[in-house]
Enzyme design. Structure first.
Site, PDB file in Angstrom:
ATOM      1  N   GLY A  46       7.119  -4.676  -2.929  1.00 25.08           N
ATOM      2  CA  GLY A  46       6.721  -3.391  -2.378  1.00 25.08           C
ATOM      3  C   GLY A  46       5.853  -3.605  -1.155  1.00 25.08           C
ATOM      4  O   GLY A  46       5.222  -4.657  -1.002  1.00 25.08           O
ATOM      5  N   GLN A  51      -0.313  -1.268   4.985  1.00 30.07           N
ATOM      6  CA  GLN A  51      -0.457  -2.731   4.981  1.00 30.07           C
ATOM      7  C   GLN A  51       0.019  -3.359   6.285  1.00 30.07           C
ATOM      8  O   GLN A  51      -0.312  -4.512   6.562  1.00 30.07           O
ATOM      9  CB  GLN A  51       0.314  -3.350   3.814  1.00 30.07           C
ATOM     10  CG  GLN A  51      -0.296  -3.073   2.467  1.00 30.07           C
ATOM     11  CD  GLN A  51       0.545  -3.683   1.380  1.00 30.07           C
ATOM     12  OE1 GLN A  51       1.480  -3.051   0.873  1.00 30.07           O
ATOM     13  NE2 GLN A  51       0.233  -4.915   1.027  1.00 30.07           N
ATOM     14  N   CYS A  91      -0.507  -8.936  -4.508  1.00 30.37           N
ATOM     15  CA  CYS A  91      -0.377  -8.058  -3.346  1.00 30.37           C
ATOM     16  C   CYS A  91      -0.215  -8.918  -2.098  1.00 30.37           C
ATOM     17  O   CYS A  91      -0.907  -9.927  -1.950  1.00 30.37           O
ATOM     18  CB  CYS A  91      -1.629  -7.172  -3.241  1.00 30.37           C
ATOM     19  SG  CYS A  91      -1.618  -6.037  -1.844  1.00 30.37           S
ATOM     20  N   LEU A  92       0.674  -8.505  -1.206  1.00 36.60           N
ATOM     21  CA  LEU A  92       0.879  -9.255   0.035  1.00 36.60           C
ATOM     22  C   LEU A  92      -0.377  -9.298   0.894  1.00 36.60           C
ATOM     23  O   LEU A  92      -0.532 -10.205   1.704  1.00 36.60           O
ATOM     24  CB  LEU A  92       2.046  -8.659   0.831  1.00 36.60           C
ATOM     25  CG  LEU A  92       3.423  -8.750   0.163  1.00 36.60           C
ATOM     26  CD1 LEU A  92       4.478  -8.062   1.022  1.00 36.60           C
ATOM     27  CD2 LEU A  92       3.804 -10.188  -0.125  1.00 36.60           C
ATOM     28  N   HIS A 133       0.906   1.081  -7.364  1.00 32.90           N
ATOM     29  CA  HIS A 133       0.184   0.152  -6.488  1.00 32.90           C
ATOM     30  C   HIS A 133       0.315   0.580  -5.024  1.00 32.90           C
ATOM     31  O   HIS A 133      -0.676   0.633  -4.289  1.00 32.90           O
ATOM     32  CB  HIS A 133       0.756  -1.259  -6.704  1.00 32.90           C
ATOM     33  CG  HIS A 133       0.171  -2.320  -5.864  1.00 32.90           C
ATOM     34  ND1 HIS A 133      -0.657  -3.298  -6.371  1.00 32.90           N
ATOM     35  CD2 HIS A 133       0.287  -2.602  -4.540  1.00 32.90           C
ATOM     36  CE1 HIS A 133      -1.028  -4.120  -5.397  1.00 32.90           C
ATOM     37  NE2 HIS A 133      -0.454  -3.721  -4.277  1.00 32.90           N
ATOM     38  N   GLU A 134       1.526   0.916  -4.605  1.00 31.26           N
ATOM     39  CA  GLU A 134       1.760   1.280  -3.203  1.00 31.26           C
ATOM     40  C   GLU A 134       1.148   2.647  -2.868  1.00 31.26           C
ATOM     41  O   GLU A 134       0.610   2.835  -1.772  1.00 31.26           O
ATOM     42  CB  GLU A 134       3.251   1.255  -2.865  1.00 31.26           C
ATOM     43  CG  GLU A 134       3.944  -0.079  -3.097  1.00 31.26           C
ATOM     44  CD  GLU A 134       3.273  -1.281  -2.458  1.00 31.26           C
ATOM     45  OE1 GLU A 134       2.562  -1.137  -1.441  1.00 31.26           O
ATOM     46  OE2 GLU A 134       3.452  -2.390  -2.990  1.00 31.26           O
ATOM     47  N   HIS A 137      -2.363   2.159  -2.076  1.00 32.32           N
ATOM     48  CA  HIS A 137      -2.538   1.718  -0.679  1.00 32.32           C
ATOM     49  C   HIS A 137      -2.583   2.916   0.265  1.00 32.32           C
ATOM     50  O   HIS A 137      -3.418   2.969   1.172  1.00 32.32           O
ATOM     51  CB  HIS A 137      -1.398   0.791  -0.240  1.00 32.32           C
ATOM     52  CG  HIS A 137      -1.617  -0.648  -0.548  1.00 32.32           C
ATOM     53  ND1 HIS A 137      -2.658  -1.385  -0.037  1.00 32.32           N
ATOM     54  CD2 HIS A 137      -0.904  -1.499  -1.312  1.00 32.32           C
ATOM     55  CE1 HIS A 137      -2.584  -2.621  -0.473  1.00 32.32           C
ATOM     56  NE2 HIS A 137      -1.521  -2.724  -1.256  1.00 32.32           N
TER      57      HIS A 137
END
Length: 173
Positions: A46, A51, A91-92, A133-134, A137
């Site tokens: 994702g 991000q 997470c990226l 999660h996204e 963000h």
């Protein structure tokens, strides 16, 4: 090479609350395509627009083994959440960091797709985790916000040290 650069914690831009998207056009679809290229290259499941320093209510996901179930969520809203379970998340924006986070087990999300069509989706398991999660963000919230202050501090110090080391190596090259 990725088209977009993923912001890394503790970059404060990750705390920006994303603004709603008024219309789906070719420029937005190009951003979506760039985000998919970046996410797949980074081996993520994702990626929120925040991000990659695009502060609009958009995220993408693909939780499939073969990376062939690309999903686009524009102006997403969770309309139903049931159950609770804790699962290890990464997470990226936090390379190499994983932690248990408690989330809803099953959710329903309403969003708009890349063609401007509204849809509802019921999700559970990894996809439900990813969506929550996204959306966090997009709201300026990070998965470490669910952790104790001590764990947050350790993660911040670890990532800041790695950043300094990478900058030092880059300067020597």
């Amino acid at each position: 090479m990725s088209k977009l650069t993923v912001l890394k914690y503790p970059d404060e831009r990750l705390r920006t609350v994303a603004k709603p998207i008024d219309s789906v056009d070719d420029a937005l679809r190009a951003t979506i395509d760039d985000m998919f290229e970046t996410m797949y290259e980074s081996q993520g499941v994702g990626l929120a627009a925040t991000q990659v320093d695009v502060h609009r209510r958009l995220f993408i996901a693909d939780c499939s083994e073969d990376q062939n179930e690309a999903l686009v969520f524009i102006n997403p809203e969770i309309t139903k959440a049931e159950g609770h379970f804790a699962n290890e998340e990464g997470c990226l924006s936090f390379p190499g960091v994983y932690a248990k986070v408690e989330r809803a087990e099953r959710i329903t999300v309403t969003a708009t797709d890349r063609n401007g069509e509204q849809f509802n989706l019921d999700a559970e398991g990894l996809l439900a985790i990813c969506i929550q999660h996204e959306i966090d963000h997009l709201n300026g919230k990070l998965f470490v916000d669910y952790l104790s202050p001590l764990k947050q501090s350790r993660i911040r110090k670890k990532l800041e040290k790695e950043q300094r080391m990478n900058e030092k190596v880059g300067a020597e090259s």
